[in-house]
Design an enzyme around this catalytic site. Structure first.
Site, PDB file in Angstrom:
ATOM      1  N   GLU A  83      -2.123  -9.120   3.553  1.00 53.81           N
ATOM      2  CA  GLU A  83      -2.393  -9.528   4.987  1.00 53.81           C
ATOM      3  C   GLU A  83      -3.817  -9.741   5.629  1.00 53.81           C
ATOM      4  OE1 GLU A  83      -2.057  -5.190   5.441  1.00 53.81           O
ATOM      5  OE2 GLU A  83      -1.343  -6.814   4.027  1.00 53.81           O
TER       6      GLU A  83
ATOM      7  N   HIS B 183      -3.852  -5.301  -0.169  1.00 50.66           N
ATOM      8  CA  HIS B 183      -3.096  -5.930   1.502  1.00 50.66           C
ATOM      9  C   HIS B 183      -3.325  -7.429   1.399  1.00 50.66           C
ATOM     10  CE1 HIS B 183      -3.247  -2.011   3.832  1.00 50.66           C
ATOM     11  NE2 HIS B 183      -3.888  -1.581   2.564  1.00 50.66           N
TER      12      HIS B 183
ATOM     13  N   CYS C 193       0.903  -1.233  -0.015  1.00 53.14           N
ATOM     14  CA  CYS C 193      -0.084   0.044  -0.058  1.00 53.14           C
ATOM     15  C   CYS C 193       0.941   1.073  -0.061  1.00 53.14           C
ATOM     16  CB  CYS C 193      -0.915  -0.083   1.124  1.00 53.14           C
ATOM     17  SG  CYS C 193      -2.584   1.062   0.968  1.00 53.14           S
TER      18      CYS C 193
END
Length: 200
Positions: A172, A170, A84
């Site tokens: 994660e 993202h 990001c």
């Protein structure tokens, strides 16, 4: 197992990322972007085959503490992974152009198209990913390839020579359905920097 120094851009996602990396048996050191470059650089030098990872974060790359200067200091010598804001900083540090996306994406799942190579090998096409951003890469730097898109928006880039890659989404996040698999492949790909150097 990889030795990862994670630059924390003071973001709520940072420790989700740390937990995911440690669950994959990586050694992870965390420094905030307010720490001096000298301290961070000396820590990187003490690690065997380090990978620098740049976390998500608010605002613009130029407002993210030492991040841009740190990228410029280590690029070409140490593999770098940006997520990001970290992705945007890589693009900017290498001479690309960042701009506004035209709308804010906050906790939105999008289906991206990817090249099926390296970190995207063996994952679904299209791929659901999590997006939290208002900035995008408008122009990539030289020697980078675009390896995923959402419509006409660049969602990730990589530089195979320097082993530097950035992801606008993202991995994660739970909204990225194959995020754990992608992150493992990212770390493996980045680690190949040291194997390639030995052969040269």
């Amino acid at each position: 197992m990889a030795n990862i120094l994670l630059l924390d851009n003071i973001d709520s996602f940072t420790y989700n990322l740390v937990e995911q990396l440690r669950n994959q048996k990586n050694n992870v050191l965390v420094y905030r972007n307010t720490v001096s470059i000298d301290i961070i650089f000396n820590s990187l030098k003490k690690l065997t085959h380090p990978i620098l990872m740049l976390s998500p974060g608010p605002s613009l790359p130029k407002h993210a503490g030492c991040m841009l200067d740190l990228i410029k200091k280590v690029k070409g010598d140490i593999p770098i992974v940006g997520i990001c804001l970290g992705h945007q900083a890589i693009v900017e540090a290498y001479g690309g152009i960042i701009g506004y996306a035209g709308e804010i994406f906050h906790g939105k799942a999008s289906l991206i198209r990817h090249d099926g190579l390296e970190m995207f090998e063996g994952v679904p096409q299209p791929l659901p990913v999590a997006r939290y951003h208002s900035l995008i890469c408008n122009k990539i730097p030289e020697k980078f390839v675009i390896n995923s898109y959402f419509e006409k928006m660049i969602m990730s880039v990589r530089n195979n020579c320097d082993r530097v890659c950035g992801f606008q989404f993202h991995p994660e996040s739970i909204l990225t359905t194959h995020g754990d698999q992608i992150l493992e492949k990212i770390i493996h790909w980045a680690s190949l920097k040291y194997i390639t150097n030995k052969k040269q």
